[in-house]
Design an enzyme around this catalytic site. Structure first.
Site, PDB file in Angstrom:
ATOM      1  N   GLU A 179      72.203  67.821  94.624  1.00 11.34           N
ATOM      2  CA  GLU A 179      71.384  68.754  95.417  1.00 11.34           C
ATOM      3  C   GLU A 179      71.592  70.210  95.003  1.00 11.34           C
ATOM      4  O   GLU A 179      72.449  70.908  95.550  1.00 11.34           O
ATOM      5  CB  GLU A 179      71.682  68.615  96.921  1.00 11.34           C
ATOM      6  CG  GLU A 179      70.814  69.546  97.766  1.00 11.34           C
ATOM      7  CD  GLU A 179      71.143  69.521  99.254  1.00 11.34           C
ATOM      8  OE1 GLU A 179      70.418  70.162 100.023  1.00 11.34           O
ATOM      9  OE2 GLU A 179      72.139  68.881  99.640  1.00 11.34           O
ATOM     10  N   LYS A 221      68.056  65.722  94.912  1.00  7.01           N
ATOM     11  CA  LYS A 221      67.597  66.329  96.167  1.00  7.01           C
ATOM     12  C   LYS A 221      67.384  67.798  95.879  1.00  7.01           C
ATOM     13  O   LYS A 221      68.324  68.508  95.500  1.00  7.01           O
ATOM     14  CB  LYS A 221      68.627  66.138  97.289  1.00  7.01           C
ATOM     15  CG  LYS A 221      68.223  66.834  98.598  1.00  7.01           C
ATOM     16  CD  LYS A 221      69.120  66.448  99.763  1.00  7.01           C
ATOM     17  CE  LYS A 221      68.702  67.195 101.035  1.00  7.01           C
ATOM     18  NZ  LYS A 221      69.438  66.748 102.238  1.00  7.01           N
TER      19      LYS A 221
END
Length: 342
Positions: A179, A221
């Site tokens: 992420e 992500k």
């Protein structure tokens, strides 16, 4: 293919199965306190446990949610009836995930920029988390837009840490969710966000390659390409969808198992509308586009609950509504009418 690789391949595919996404309930103790402050309830181990039980046990979630990212405390907690949270989730076909980073700290020599820590001892922690039931993990890097930032040093330091984390996950048989978040808090226009996101993703995938991370067992992500919150001109839904997809096509290898978006401070309905427009108008992408929202799924539920037992059912209904809307957005089938009917 080894049994471990086969299991990671199955986990990664299930995480982004058609019409399903990830519920992020991995807020650290300081962050959940901020959330609870908005509804004026004290953040205690029991109040956190109670709220997260509400989120985890909502009947029907398994239709829309493939996995949930938990905080260390939550992975070890149980329902009121004494059943461990991971066990409840697995019984309902929802995979437990775990946030493993130790948070973003000031990057030395680079005012206003952060680097995420937590690599020390991570191998042992991953082994323990796997024994506790975790099948995927998450590490968040924070990239700030500002005066002459993000710098190359910040992007490269965070990309390197993400790649080392991902390699350790795969060594343990855990699917890494990588992420890198370009924050949307400044006054920049959408094109600056595009530039920072593209630069960040190029660096991240270069680092993943250097560390030998298998992309087919990896989930990205990432933020959508949006205008900064303080920008006087906010890009429309179609422009956000177009620029986000173009940025991903220019940076993300086709081998990646899937992409899930963070909401990053967008309103619950806008995050859904953006995801829907991407999936409605782009249906031949090399990877599935799904969601891994925290606040954009939780906020209506949290406000409805307000710490009161009598609001439990209504709060779960609010959560399920948002989960269903985002499930439909994964299929490009969400409409504004669904909000009016709620």
């Amino acid at each position: 293919m080894s049994d471990m690789k086969q299991q990671m391949a199955q986990t990664a595919a299930a995480m982004v199965a058609q019409g399903k996404g990830i519920l992020a309930i991995d807020e650290s103790t300081p962050t959940i306190k901020k959330r609870f402050d908005t509804i004026e309830i004290e953040s205690t181990e029991e109040s956190r446990r109670s709220y997260r039980e509400l989120l985890i046990t909502a009947s029907g979630s398994e239709e829309f949610i493939s996995g949930m990212i938990l905080f260390d405390e939550t992975l070890r907690q149980q329902t009121r009836d004494g059943v461990p949270f991971p066990e409840i989730m697995v019984d309902r076909g929802i995979m437990p995930g775990i946030k493993v980073d130790k948070g973003a700290k000031d990057l030395a020599g680079h005012p206003g920029e952060k680097v995420t820590e937590g690599l020390d001892g991570l191998r042992d922690r991953l082994s323990e988390y796997r024994d506790l039931g975790a099948r995927f993990a998450k590490w968040r890097a924070v990239i700030t837009i500002g005066d002459h930032i993000p710098s190359n040093a910040c992007i490269e330091a965070n990309a390197h840490a993400l790649a080392r984390y991902a390699a350790l996950c795969q060594e343990a048989g855990i699917v890494p969710m990588v992420e890198p978040e370009v924050l949307m808090d400044a006054d920049n226009d959408i094109d600056v966000c595009y530039w920072a996101t593209e630069k960040t993703l190029r660096s991240v995938f270069n680092a993943l390659n250097n560390q030998g991370v298998a992309l087919e067992y990896t989930i990205l992500k990432t933020n959508m390409v949006v205008s900064g919150k303080k920008c006087s001109i906010q890009a429309c839904v179609q422009e956000v969808a177009d620029k986000t997809v173009r940025c991903l096509l220019n940076t993300v290898p086709a081998a990646l198992a899937g992409i899930v978006f963070l909401s990053g401070g967008q309103s619950a309905t806008l995050a859904t509308a953006h995801l829907n427009d991407m999936n409605r108008r782009y249906n031949n992408l090399p990877w599935p586009l799904s969601f891994s929202y925290g606040r954009a799924l939780q906020e209506p539920c949290l406000k409805t609950w307000s710490g009161k037992a009598e609001n439990y059912d209504a709060a779960q209904a609010a959560l399920l509504h948002r989960e269903k809307c985002n499930s439909l957005a994964c299929l490009g089938q969400y409409t504004d009418d669904l909000e009016k009917a709620a």
